[in-house]
Write a protein that holds these residues in place. Sequence first.
Motif, PDB file in Angstrom:
ATOM      1  N   GLY A 574      52.456  32.634  33.526  1.00 54.86           N
ATOM      2  CA  GLY A 574      52.126  32.532  32.000  1.00 54.86           C
ATOM      3  C   GLY A 574      53.462  31.906  30.726  1.00 54.86           C
ATOM      4  N   SER A 575      54.526  32.767  31.272  1.00 55.21           N
ATOM      5  CA  SER A 575      56.018  32.343  31.381  1.00 55.21           C
ATOM      6  C   SER A 575      57.087  33.103  32.038  1.00 55.21           C
ATOM      7  N   GLY A 576      58.142  32.548  31.369  1.00 54.93           N
ATOM      8  CA  GLY A 576      59.231  32.849  32.131  1.00 54.93           C
ATOM      9  C   GLY A 576      60.244  32.596  31.665  1.00 54.93           C
ATOM     10  N   SER A 577      61.126  34.329  31.701  1.00 55.12           N
ATOM     11  CA  SER A 577      62.790  33.940  31.092  1.00 55.12           C
ATOM     12  C   SER A 577      64.308  33.444  31.926  1.00 55.12           C
ATOM     13  N   LEU A 578      64.285  33.087  31.082  1.00 58.11           N
ATOM     14  CA  LEU A 578      65.909  32.346  32.345  1.00 58.11           C
ATOM     15  C   LEU A 578      66.764  33.332  32.011  1.00 58.11           C
ATOM     16  N   GLU A 579      66.759  34.070  33.236  1.00 57.40           N
ATOM     17  CA  GLU A 579      67.727  34.528  33.263  1.00 57.40           C
ATOM     18  C   GLU A 579      69.830  33.790  32.984  1.00 57.40           C
TER      19      GLU A 579
END
Length: 657
Positions: A574-579
């Motif tokens: 559903g979502s993922g953050s950009l490291e």
Amino acid sequence: MAMSGESSGKNCGYSDGKSQRKVGLLYDEKMCKHDTPDGEDHPECPDRIRIIWETLQLAGVAQRCVVLGGSKAEDKQLQLVHTKDHVNLVKSISTKKKDIRRNKIASQLNSIYLNGGSSEAAYLAAGSVVELAEKVAEGELDCGFAIVRPPGHHAEADEAMGFCLFNNVAVAASYLLNERPDLGVKKILIVDWDVHHGNGTQKMFWKDPRVLFFSVHRHEYGSFYPAGDDGYYNMVGEGPGEGFNINVPWEQGRCGDPDYLAAWDHILIPVAKEFNPDIILLSAGFDAAIGDPLGGCRVTPYGYSIMLKKLMEFAQGKIVMALEGGYNLDSIAKSSLACVKVLLEDEPIQGSSKAYPFESTWRVIQAVRKRLCAYWPSLADELSWKLIDQKTPTPIIIVSSSSDSETEDDTHGIVDQMSKLNIEKQEGTLNENDQVDTASTSWRADLAKVDVWYASYGSNMWKPRFLCYIQGGQAEGMKKACVGSMDKSPPKGIMWETFPHRLFFGRESTATWGVGGAAFTNPLTNINDQTHMCIYRITLEQFNDVLFQENGLNVDSDFPLFDLAALQLVENKGSGSLEASNGWYNNVVCLGKELNIPILTMTCTLSTFEKFKSGEIPLRPPAKAYADTLVRGLVEGGRFSEEEAESYIDNAASKPL
Ligand code: X5A
Ligand code: ZN
């Protein structure tokens, strides 16, 4: 030499043997009476024509011309292109009776001011161009320059706009064609090099094959004044006039001599040869000049002189120049002087700024040629690779924290400075950026094969603004330009959808829109909330370039921010953050699928959302220009009325989280 044999007899007292041409120079101080009602500053000011006139006198060139005073247009002449109502409105606007209503009338028009001198000046401007054109057509003069104001090319049949009351050049063209068959003028070329599109002139001769209208202007996908699609290259005229309307719509500001001369050499001049006009009317705005406060382009006096010189080869040099825009007094004076010297056939002046056209210039020129080659066979050949390889790279490496997005505030100064350095560097020298980055090309090729929907809920809902992220540029209201994607192909699809997420506005300010919050959406779903989004089908490569730009990063990166593995993850979770990013929009959220293609948006992370909720990061309503752009996107998307869009934005900006 382009000279009309029949008129080489008498010569206005000029006798040093350099010029045999009779050049008309028209000036009338009464056109200075048109001014702002309460003396407010305005770029279209009386000093514009004064400075030109004084400069020409000081340089000693006015003395070598046939000087004419202004003359007023007749209503019958004006009505050749304007409605009776419009003529009557302009006629009566300066009467005592209208004193009170005048400001109200002006305020209802687009970019118009009016005062007690407006009527007379408008009649003089139009009548003066008629007078000069008549004298040139008759052969009494070889060519000339009418230093007139108010300008004319935005004025439409029934509407004053863009500082223009009557369409001076159009009135003159129509007068020659329709009222003076005795003069034998059957074909007129109107060249409009004002930095703005000559919308009024285009409409007046839209279906008329006797007038070939050519306009080169900043367009930027419809975001530059007068905004809209009218100035696009696909607008070629209609019916018998099909093919007789040519627009060269620049995709960016900063165009200069090489860009304009390329448009001349590869569009205007070959077409002019085929058309073979009897006379040329030149809508000579000087707001594409270097230093102009409205234009943002960089044409030098030298550039103008070469453009004019090239036109002198046609119609036996019968050219009637009429002033349109141009708002830097120094620039317009120098540009005018350079042009009048060309009319007088003085030795050409020297100098130019940059060497080659922009990459985007070649793209535009090729598109225009392709669209018009059915009507003008000389445009049919493909431009050689060798030619279009001579280019100044469009500044794609500027790191620009454009848009709603921003990196943290303390990096702005550095980023700004870097982007400025890059612009200057690229413009002066070539080849510096030509080395192909192999790492960057390999990920791009892979991600170019995958499509995603990018779902936008901020200013990107307005298409011209979103296109800046793809094609580069700066839409209306933006304080900064975007570099665009490496892949500049337009979105493959555009749709609107509503998602169960909360829209809100936060943070202090953005570099692109000024003081006020940027739009975010709660990364989590809540069926009681609604965020309206415009979804664009683009490639995953382009999506990465949007992400880079949203997060204030360089698009010329060796690594994608969001690769196939990340897409997998986000589709599943559903979502993922950009490291790799600490920008504000470093969380990619999957909103579902459409045509089996994932719909992705970007917003803050969940932990940042909590900080907004607690007040640790401030909520703040959007800047005016930003809110206007959101409303514009929603309205132009066709799903909302202006009222609905405004209340949706107001509500999102004021409701607590
Ligand atoms: C003639 C001309 C410009 C109007 C700009 C309005 N008009 N924002 O240059
Ligand atoms: Zn203009």
